[in-house]
Each structure stands twice: as C-alpha cells, then as structure tokens.
Design a protein around this motif. Structure first.
Motif, PDB file in Angstrom:
ATOM      1  N   SER A  89     -12.894 -15.633   1.371  1.00  0.00           N
ATOM      2  CA  SER A  89     -12.383 -14.274   1.155  1.00  0.00           C
ATOM      3  C   SER A  89     -13.050 -13.280   2.103  1.00  0.00           C
ATOM      4  O   SER A  89     -12.396 -12.386   2.642  1.00  0.00           O
TER       5      SER A  89
ATOM      6  N   ARG B  61     -11.096 -10.940   4.845  1.00  0.00           N
ATOM      7  CA  ARG B  61     -11.258  -9.484   4.923  1.00  0.00           C
ATOM      8  C   ARG B  61     -11.847  -9.068   6.266  1.00  0.00           C
ATOM      9  O   ARG B  61     -11.466  -8.041   6.833  1.00  0.00           O
TER      10      ARG B  61
ATOM     11  N   THR C 227      -6.913  -2.825   8.919  1.00  0.00           N
ATOM     12  CA  THR C 227      -7.495  -1.778   8.074  1.00  0.00           C
ATOM     13  C   THR C 227      -7.638  -0.488   8.866  1.00  0.00           C
ATOM     14  O   THR C 227      -7.265   0.591   8.385  1.00  0.00           O
TER      15      THR C 227
END
Length: 121
Positions: free
Chosen positions: A25, A29, A36
């Motif tokens: 994870s 990210r 982002t």
C-alpha cells in the motif's frame, strides 16, 4: 523454554500477516505522487509551486523505483515468514496430535493387558 514455561521465540503473526499488504500500500501511494500533485494543481494557485512539486516528483522517480523494489522484497519476505511459520505450526501440531494418539493407544492397551496378568509381584 524461557521462564514460567514461555517460549523464547515469539512471532507476532497477526501483525506480520498485514505487514506485506501495508508495504504494498505504501508503494502504491508513493507511486501516485504525480497524480496527487496534479489533483491539487488548481488549488495551489501559484504556478511556481506546482512547477517545484513537478520537479521534485521527476527527480525522485529513480529513488522511488529503488524503494518500490525494496518494499516489494520486504513484503514478499514477510509473506514467506508467515507462510513458513504457519506451516511449521501445522506440522508440529500434527506431530503432537499423532504422538498423543499413539501414546493413548499404547497406554490404554498396556493398562488392560498389564492388570491381572500376574507380573510376579
């Protein structure tokens, strides 16, 4: 065995079971930094700030790849440790259960066969 019958080896398998997925994870990210930054482009206002973030993201691409590979390796190792300890635990449990069954089987026969047979005492 350690003090008071506790094992010297203690592996927090419940924590370790989730460790690999948490590492994966983090990698996911980490690899989304460009998206982002892009998602906040209109909110930032000053184009210079976005350009700096874009430069950072571009420069950090090589390091991110290395870190991503290391995260994958750690996650795979974590999964392997959990798998092997569960296998070991299953094998030991089976051996203990088999030994108990064997002992109960022999002990039961020995008691029946040993009583009243005149062992000379």
């Amino acid at each position: 065995m350690g003090a008071k019958g506790k094992s010297d080896l203690s592996i927090p398998l419940t924590d370790l079971e989730d460790y690999g997925s948490r590492l994966r994870s983090i990698k996911t990210r980490m690899n989304r930094t460009k998206k982002t930054f892009e998602s906040y482009k209109d909110d930032i206002g000053d184009g210079g700030v976005y350009d700096s973030l874009d430069d950072f993201e571009s420069n950090w691409e090589d390091g991110r790849e290395d870190i991503g590979q290391q995260l994958d390796q750690l996650a795979d190792l974590s999964d392997a440790v959990v798998r092997e300890f569960k296998k070991l635990e299953d094998d030991l449990t089976k051996k203990i259960n088999d030994a108990v069954k064997e002992k109960e089987g022999k002990g039961g026969k020995g008691e029946k066969g040993g009583k009243g047979k005149g062992d000379g005492k």
